[in-house]
Motif scaffolding. Structure first.
Motif, short mmCIF file in Angstrom:
data_model
loop_
_atom_site.label_atom_id
_atom_site.label_comp_id
_atom_site.label_asym_id
_atom_site.label_seq_id
_atom_site.Cartn_x
_atom_site.Cartn_y
_atom_site.Cartn_z
N PRO A 1 4.54 15.69 -33.44
CA PRO A 1 5.53 15.15 -34.41
C PRO A 1 6.51 16.14 -34.77
N GLN A 2 6.26 17.38 -34.84
CA GLN A 2 7.27 18.40 -34.92
C GLN A 2 8.21 18.73 -34.06
N HIS A 3 7.78 18.68 -33.04
CA HIS A 3 8.78 19.18 -31.69
C HIS A 3 9.94 18.51 -31.65
N LYS A 4 10.91 19.34 -31.08
CA LYS A 4 12.12 18.78 -30.78
C LYS A 4 11.94 18.07 -29.21
N LEU A 5 12.12 16.56 -29.33
CA LEU A 5 12.01 15.94 -28.05
C LEU A 5 13.41 14.98 -27.83
N GLU B 1 10.22 22.95 -26.49
CA GLU B 1 11.13 21.79 -26.88
C GLU B 1 10.74 20.82 -25.59
N HIS C 1 5.78 11.95 -29.30
CA HIS C 1 6.15 11.98 -30.74
C HIS C 1 5.03 12.11 -31.73
N ASN C 2 3.97 10.90 -31.16
CA ASN C 2 2.81 10.97 -31.98
C ASN C 2 1.85 11.80 -31.68
N LYS D 1 8.39 9.05 -24.97
CA LYS D 1 8.84 9.89 -26.06
C LYS D 1 7.95 9.44 -27.38
N GLU D 2 7.96 8.15 -27.36
CA GLU D 2 6.98 7.74 -28.27
C GLU D 2 5.58 8.33 -28.57
#
Lengths: 150, 168
Positions: B95-99, B48, B91-92, B87-88
């Protein structure tokens, strides 16, 4: 990525080895395990014994080699990456930093403190000095066990 | 004696296979390296991330009128921009991880340490100089202080990290 792992046989360097074993790596990452044999400082009352530090035959080198082989076997049980070992003699901080430069390390992974039984601050200073002078990124691994001695 | 290494009990508090990683960012280029590093490495499935930026209102290197009249607003929006951009990107890449993101305030070191404790971070990832790194003497002072007091592992990201290096 090229990852340098200085090992001194302490609990904390065990924590660094665990970190390497458990974390994900890319297939083409390579590792170099290094143990630095430091001349025994005269101020703790033991004279410097040059014979013990002769590469290939000195007792210190033989023991270091044995330590590295054990850690190597441990890492190879979980990683298929390229892993090499090296024993060098000299002051730990300078040798580690120089080796990182020569070997073009991208990352150094080491424990937060060194060998137990000595002054904690003094030995933690190797980690601190390496962190300050390293030409590359540094991961300092703290584990519950090795930071408990405060 | 040296061979005792392997017989030592395993004492890590948490598993290394699902780590909580705190990424500390500011607007400096060294801090950009921390996010570049995160974007170039493999991470465990259950890792995470918490991306933070600290608003230190004592900061004197932004002499804009708005900073003088409403410092909190100016610095907060800068910090928010930094964490949301990071974060963006992350996230790219993952994509599956908790951020999560958070803007902290106060003296930088204390804010990071406090946050690492409260969030039970396993690893703090930060660039090597931070924004106070104007000369060699203070260079990296935040990283060093964080390392000294951190309740967890710390990774100092030092030079520009690229995928190109991975291939060599």
């Amino acid at each position: 990525m090229r990852v340098l792992i200085p090992i001194d046989g302490s609990e904390c360097s065990k924590a660094a080895v665990d970190y390497i074993k458990e974390r994900p790596w890319n297939k083409d990452d390579s590792f170099l395990l290094v143990h630095v044999v430091e001349p025994i400082p005269v101020d703790i009352g033991i004279a410097y014994i040059p014979a013990a530090y002769t590469p290939d035959e000195g007792a210190a080198f033989t023991q270091s080699e044995a330590l590295l082989q054990v850690v190597l076997g441990d890492l190879k049980s979980v990683l298929t990456n390229q892993i090499d070992t090296k024993v060098i003699a000299g002051p730990a901080k300078a040798e580690i930093v120089d080796l990182a430069q020569e070997w073009k390390a991208d990352l150094i992974v080491m424990g937060s403190h060194g060998r137990k039984g000595f002054n904690r601050l003094l030995l933690g200073s190797v980690t601190e000095d390496v962190m300050k002078s390293a030409p590359c990124s540094v991961t300092i691994v703290k584990s519950a066990h090795c930071s408990k001695s405060e | 004696m040296l061979l005792n290494l392997l017989s030592a009990p395993k004492t890590n508090l948490r598993s290394l296979t699902n780590m909580k990683i705190l990424i500390s960012l500011d607007s400096s280029s060294s801090s950009q390296r921390a996010i570049d590093f995160a974007l170039s490495r493999p991470w465990a499935e259950d890792d995470e991330f918490l991306i933070v930026s600290v608003v230190d209102v004592d900061r004197g290197d932004m002499s804009m009128a708005s900073a003088m009249t409403s410092p909190n607003k100016t610095f907060n929006s800068e910090a928010e921009r930094i964490v949301s951009e990071a974060k963006e990107l992350l996230h790219n890449y993952l994509p599956q991880h908790k951020l999560e993101t958070r803007c902290l305030s106060g003296p930088i070191k204390q804010a990071i340490i406090e946050c690492a404790k409260n969030w039970s971070a396993d690893l703090i990832l930060l660039g090597s100089q931070g924004r106070q790194g104007l000369n060699r003497l203070v260079l990296g002072s935040i990283a060093e202080e964080v390392l000294r007091d951190a309740p967890c592992s710390v990774q100092i990201v030092r030079r520009k990290f690229s995928r190109r290096e991975d291939q060599s």
